[in-house]
Design an enzyme around this catalytic site. Structure first.
Site, PDB file in Angstrom:
ATOM      1  CB  SER A  11     -10.696  -4.262   6.413  1.00  0.00           C
ATOM      2  OG  SER A  11     -10.842  -5.565   5.876  1.00  0.00           O
TER       3      SER A  11
ATOM      4  CG  HIS B  84      -7.735  -2.526   3.759  1.00  0.00           C
ATOM      5  ND1 HIS B  84      -6.428  -2.146   3.540  1.00  0.00           N
ATOM      6  CD2 HIS B  84      -7.692  -3.840   4.063  1.00  0.00           C
ATOM      7  CE1 HIS B  84      -5.626  -3.186   3.709  1.00  0.00           C
ATOM      8  NE2 HIS B  84      -6.365  -4.239   4.027  1.00  0.00           N
TER       9      HIS B  84
ATOM     10  CG  ASP C 163      -8.317  -7.395   3.672  1.00  0.00           C
ATOM     11  OD1 ASP C 163      -7.128  -7.031   3.605  1.00  0.00           O
ATOM     12  OD2 ASP C 163      -9.094  -7.014   4.575  1.00  0.00           O
TER      13      ASP C 163
ATOM     14  CG  MET D 278      -7.435 -12.974   1.736  1.00  0.00           C
ATOM     15  SD  MET D 278      -7.960 -13.571   3.346  1.00  0.00           S
ATOM     16  CE  MET D 278      -7.948 -12.031   4.286  1.00  0.00           C
TER      17      MET D 278
ATOM     18  CG  HIS E 248      -3.735  -6.281   2.132  1.00  0.00           C
ATOM     19  ND1 HIS E 248      -4.033  -6.573   3.458  1.00  0.00           N
ATOM     20  CD2 HIS E 248      -2.523  -6.836   1.898  1.00  0.00           C
ATOM     21  CE1 HIS E 248      -3.044  -7.282   3.981  1.00  0.00           C
ATOM     22  NE2 HIS E 248      -2.114  -7.464   3.062  1.00  0.00           N
TER      23      HIS E 248
ATOM     24  CG  MET F  42      -3.073 -10.697   2.187  1.00  0.00           C
ATOM     25  SD  MET F  42      -4.325 -10.603   3.488  1.00  0.00           S
ATOM     26  CE  MET F  42      -5.541  -9.606   2.650  1.00  0.00           C
TER      27      MET F  42
ATOM     28  CG  MET G  86       0.262  -7.960   7.167  1.00  0.00           C
ATOM     29  SD  MET G  86      -1.424  -7.377   6.894  1.00  0.00           S
ATOM     30  CE  MET G  86      -2.376  -8.433   7.979  1.00  0.00           C
TER      31      MET G  86
ATOM     32  CG  ASP H 272      -4.600  -4.947   7.527  1.00  0.00           C
ATOM     33  OD1 ASP H 272      -5.607  -5.121   8.235  1.00  0.00           O
ATOM     34  OD2 ASP H 272      -4.491  -5.377   6.361  1.00  0.00           O
TER      35      ASP H 272
END
Ligand code: DX5
Ligand code: ZN
Length: 217
Positions: free
Chosen positions: A7, A32, A34, A36, A65, A67, A136, A172
């Site tokens: 990540s 990966h 992330d 957000m 991913h 979020m 998660m 994760d």
């Protein structure tokens, strides 16, 4: 076979290309990313323009991913920017089956992430609509948190629900060498790791150590 997905949340953003090259050379299976938004989680990271050029230069899979709230508004943009897998949070999707269909129609693999407080059974009616389940094992929002032990049970429950379906099960949050073997035994086949890899002095060596721990006899 266990896949390792570093990540980039814990990478050095001043030297992102070099950090990515290190884990690529060490045999990372996918990267990966992330994303957000400061609403679904209390932190903000990066959007598609920030990594579009980097993504297009790579042959290995990009695992995004999301979020974020209302992920359906951004899925096309992420796929256009190079996402091979797009994972949305079940908690952010009132019409989850429709959102998963949207991802697949755009040619990407459709993933569903579950927060630690969301039961595996919430997946029951979308089992045939997904390619990836992301369990998660921390409350999302930040790297470097401690692994939540009840994630082991949830991974096993997800595996039972999936049966023989060819769906990746990813874990994760707080994934380090000490839990890698037991996660593989639970049935996880993708280990996402941020601080365990990029927080190490040698990210490539840390990635290899994580894989060795996961596959130890
Ligand atoms: C957390 C992110 C994770 C995070 C993992 O909200 O989804 O991908 O980067 O970081 P570590 O491995 O440090 O827990
Ligand atoms: Zn993540």
């Amino acid at each position: 076979m266990i896949k390792i997905a570093p990540s980039i949340l814990s990478a050095d953003f001043a030297a992102l290309g070099a950090d990515i090259a290190r884990v690529e050379a060490a045999g990372a299976d996918q990267l990966h990313v992330d994303v957000m938004d400061g609403r679904f989680v209390p932190n903000i990271t990066i959007g598609p323009p920030s990594w579009r050029r980097s993504a297009s230069a790579r042959a290995w899979p990009l695992d995004v991913h999301l979020m974020i709230v209302e992920p359906e508004r951004y899925i096309a943009e992420f796929v256009a920017a190079g996402a091979d897998m797009v994972t949305v949070h079940l908690e952010a999707c009132p019409h989850l089956a429709r959102t998963l269909a949207q991802i697949r129609e755009l040619g990407a693999k459709a993933g569903v992430a579950l927060n630690p407080s969301t039961p595996a059974s919430a997946l029951e009616y979308v089992l045939d609509e997904l390619d990836l389940v992301l369990v998660m094992s921390v409350n999302p929002g930040f790297g470097g948190q401690s692994f939540i032990p009840s994630s082991h049970r949830k991974i096993r429950e997800v595996k039972t629900l999936l049966g023989s379906r060819p769906v990746d099960v990813s874990v994760d949050g707080g994934v380090k060498a000490d839990v890698a073997r037991s996660l593989a035994e639970d049935g996880a086949n993708v280990l996402v790791a941020g601080s365990a890899i990029f927080g190490a002095a040698d990210p490539g060596a840390a990635l290899r150590a994580l894989r060795a721990a996961a596959t130890a006899p």
